[in-house]
Design an enzyme around this catalytic site. Structure first.
Site, PDB file in Angstrom:
ATOM      1  N   ARG A   1       0.888  -1.174   0.000  1.00 46.53           N
ATOM      2  CA  ARG A   1       0.000   0.000   0.000  1.00 46.53           C
ATOM      3  C   ARG A   1       0.918   1.214   0.000  1.00 46.53           C
ATOM      4  NH1 ARG A   1      -5.125   1.373   3.776  1.00 46.53           N
ATOM      5  NH2 ARG A   1      -5.995   0.002   2.178  1.00 46.53           N
TER       6      ARG A   1
ATOM      7  N   HIS B   1      -7.671   1.061  -6.053  1.00 47.31           N
ATOM      8  CA  HIS B   1      -7.800   0.142  -4.898  1.00 47.31           C
ATOM      9  C   HIS B   1      -8.479  -1.147  -5.392  1.00 47.31           C
ATOM     10  CE1 HIS B   1      -7.827  -1.254  -0.931  1.00 47.31           C
ATOM     11  NE2 HIS B   1      -8.717  -0.466  -0.347  1.00 47.31           N
TER      12      HIS B   1
ATOM     13  N   GLN C   1     -10.188  -3.933  -3.064  1.00 44.12           N
ATOM     14  CA  GLN C   1     -11.475  -3.518  -2.496  1.00 44.12           C
ATOM     15  C   GLN C   1     -12.617  -3.811  -3.461  1.00 44.12           C
ATOM     16  OE1 GLN C   1     -12.175  -1.937   0.648  1.00 44.12           O
ATOM     17  NE2 GLN C   1     -14.184  -2.623  -0.026  1.00 44.12           N
TER      18      GLN C   1
ATOM     19  N   ASP D   1     -17.600   7.027  -0.490  1.00 42.45           N
ATOM     20  CA  ASP D   1     -16.329   6.856   0.218  1.00 42.45           C
ATOM     21  C   ASP D   1     -16.035   8.167   0.938  1.00 42.45           C
ATOM     22  OD1 ASP D   1     -13.846   5.905   1.075  1.00 42.45           O
ATOM     23  OD2 ASP D   1     -12.860   6.117  -0.870  1.00 42.45           O
TER      24      ASP D   1
ATOM     25  N   CYS E   1     -16.341   1.390   1.392  1.00 38.75           N
ATOM     26  CA  CYS E   1     -15.185   0.523   1.657  1.00 38.75           C
ATOM     27  C   CYS E   1     -14.701   0.613   3.094  1.00 38.75           C
ATOM     28  CB  CYS E   1     -14.052   0.849   0.693  1.00 38.75           C
ATOM     29  SG  CYS E   1     -13.346   2.495   0.919  1.00 38.75           S
TER      30      CYS E   1
ATOM     31  N   ARG F   1     -13.150  -8.861   1.885  1.00 35.36           N
ATOM     32  CA  ARG F   1     -11.744  -8.550   1.577  1.00 35.36           C
ATOM     33  C   ARG F   1     -10.889  -9.793   1.835  1.00 35.36           C
ATOM     34  NH1 ARG F   1      -9.932  -3.302   1.789  1.00 35.36           N
ATOM     35  NH2 ARG F   1      -8.007  -4.247   1.040  1.00 35.36           N
TER      36      ARG F   1
HETATM   37  N1   CP Z   1     -11.054  -0.348   2.915  1.00 33.02           N
HETATM   38  C1   CP Z   1      -9.775  -0.380   3.286  1.00 33.02           C
HETATM   39  O1   CP Z   1      -8.856  -0.603   2.483  1.00 33.02           O
HETATM   40  O2   CP Z   1      -9.557  -0.200   4.627  1.00 33.02           O
HETATM   41  P1   CP Z   1      -8.164  -0.006   5.377  1.00 33.02           P
HETATM   42  O3   CP Z   1      -7.638   1.363   5.006  1.00 33.02           O
HETATM   43  O4   CP Z   1      -8.511  -0.109   6.829  1.00 33.02           O
HETATM   44  O5   CP Z   1      -7.219  -1.087   4.938  1.00 33.02           O
HETATM   45  N1  NVA Z   2     -10.197   6.725  -0.662  1.00 34.04           N
HETATM   46  C1  NVA Z   2      -9.691   6.258   0.604  1.00 34.04           C
HETATM   47  C2  NVA Z   2      -9.839   4.771   0.705  1.00 34.04           C
HETATM   48  C3  NVA Z   2      -9.370   4.172   1.997  1.00 34.04           C
HETATM   49  C4  NVA Z   2      -9.499   2.675   2.053  1.00 34.04           C
HETATM   50  C5  NVA Z   2      -8.239   6.680   0.766  1.00 34.04           C
HETATM   51  O1  NVA Z   2      -7.467   6.534  -0.195  1.00 34.04           O
HETATM   52  O2  NVA Z   2      -7.891   7.175   1.836  1.00 34.04           O
END
Ligand code: CP
Ligand code: NVA
Length: 301
Positions: free
Chosen positions: A107, A134, A137, A218, A259, A287
């Site tokens: 990530r 993502h 997700q 989101d 998400c 997930r």
């Molecule tokens: N939805 C998601 O990716 O959550 P986290 O940021 O907690 O991993």
């Molecule tokens: N759009 C959000 C998703 C988190 C899972 C971010 O990138 O922070």
């Protein structure tokens, strides 16, 4: 080498196989303790590196649990604590990690980091979120939709809010899985132009959700957005909140997804998040199953 970098860079056949396998693996585990090993152990003797340059709850825990259920071992690494955060190149890091581990999930911020990791790693690399996409997700989200509402092909999905990284993976999925996607949000927060043609725009949220089988939103401020933009974004997005009034314009059986993590009563009301149409915690659970199927796919010869 099979990397899982994005939904649009994975074939439709492979995406479908991953979703079907995830559903089968979920069924096979039904009712078993979380810590119980799966009947088959595709990750036995495998070591998996989970790298986080941003915070995470779901991605971190679901990957860790998933690897263990499949018989493998994990190490969770924070980007800041690695030499990665102190000037070592991504390419060198990728080559070094490939001498120790069998799979890398990362990530990160810039998509270029993910792509450089994949280019130089000699083991599969999985995208656990970048500023742009993502994909893990949205694999869980497609699986969740189909569990509740049947095949997603030809159905209407409406995104209300910021045209962000999670939206981008929905746009990629719309083409790959064959569903209709409508974006409703303010022009300054439109999705990036590279996604043009994958969705339609309707500025009026009430009109946008007419006939929707799924309404998604989101957070209004993503991890890569400057905190200084918070107030402006809230002002721009307030009219796109998913609340009971908006859900009433969609089909009566329309699902609601987010998400997570959510800012309750900003992008969606608690009434909707905890209401009968909400499947947010099924998404979170899935997930685990979707990513297990992704890891299996990556390691298949
Ligand atoms: N939805 C998601 O990716 O959550 P986290 O940021 O907690 O991993
Ligand atoms: N759009 C959000 C998703 C988190 C899972 C971010 O990138 O922070």
């Amino acid at each position: 080498m099979k990397h899982f970098l994005d939904i649009h860079t994975t074939s439709q056949e492979d995406l479908r196989a991953i979703i079907d396998n995830a559903a089968a693996m979920k069924t096979a585990r039904a009712g078993r303790p979380r810590g119980a090993l799966d009947a088959d152990q595709p990750l036995k003797d495998h070591m998996v590196a989970l790298i986080f340059e941003k915070p995470s709850t779901r991605t971190r825990v679901s990957f860790d649990v998933g690897v263990r259920q499949m018989g493998g071992q994990t190490m969770v690494l924070s980007g800041a604590d690695m030499q990665l955060g102190h000037g070592e190149t991504i390419a060198d890091t990728a080559r070094v990690l490939s001498r120790y581990v069998d799979l890398i999930m990362i990530r990160t911020f810039e998509e270029a980091t993910l792509l450089e990791m994949a280019e130089y790693a000699t083991v599969p690399v999985i995208n656990g979120l970048t500023n742009r996409t993502h994909p893990c997700q949205i694999m869980a989200d497609v699986m969740t939709f189909e569990e509740h509402s049947g095949p997603i092909r030809g159905r209407k999905v409406v995104w209300s809010g910021d045209g962000n990284n999670v939206f981008a993976s929905f746009a990629h999925a719309a083409k790959q899985f064959g569903f209709d996607l409508t974006f409703t949000g303010p022009p300054p927060l439109d999705p990036e132009p590279a996604l043009d043609g994958l969705y339609t725009i309707e500025r009026d949220p009430a009109k946008a959700v007419e006939g929707a089988d799924l309404v998604v939103t989101d957070t209004w401020v993503s991890m890569h957005d400057p905190q200084s933009a918070r107030e402006r974004r809230h002002n721009q997005l307030r009219g796109y909140q998913v609340n009971a009034e908006l859900m009433a314009q969609a089909r009566p059986d329309a699902l609601f997804m987010h998400c997570l993590p959510a800012h309750r009563d900003d992008e969606a009301t608690s009434e909707v998040m905890d209401g009968p149409n909400s499947v947010i915690f099924d998404e979170a659970e899935n997930r685990l199953h979707a990513q297990k199927a992704i890891m299996r796919w990556c390691l298949e010869r």
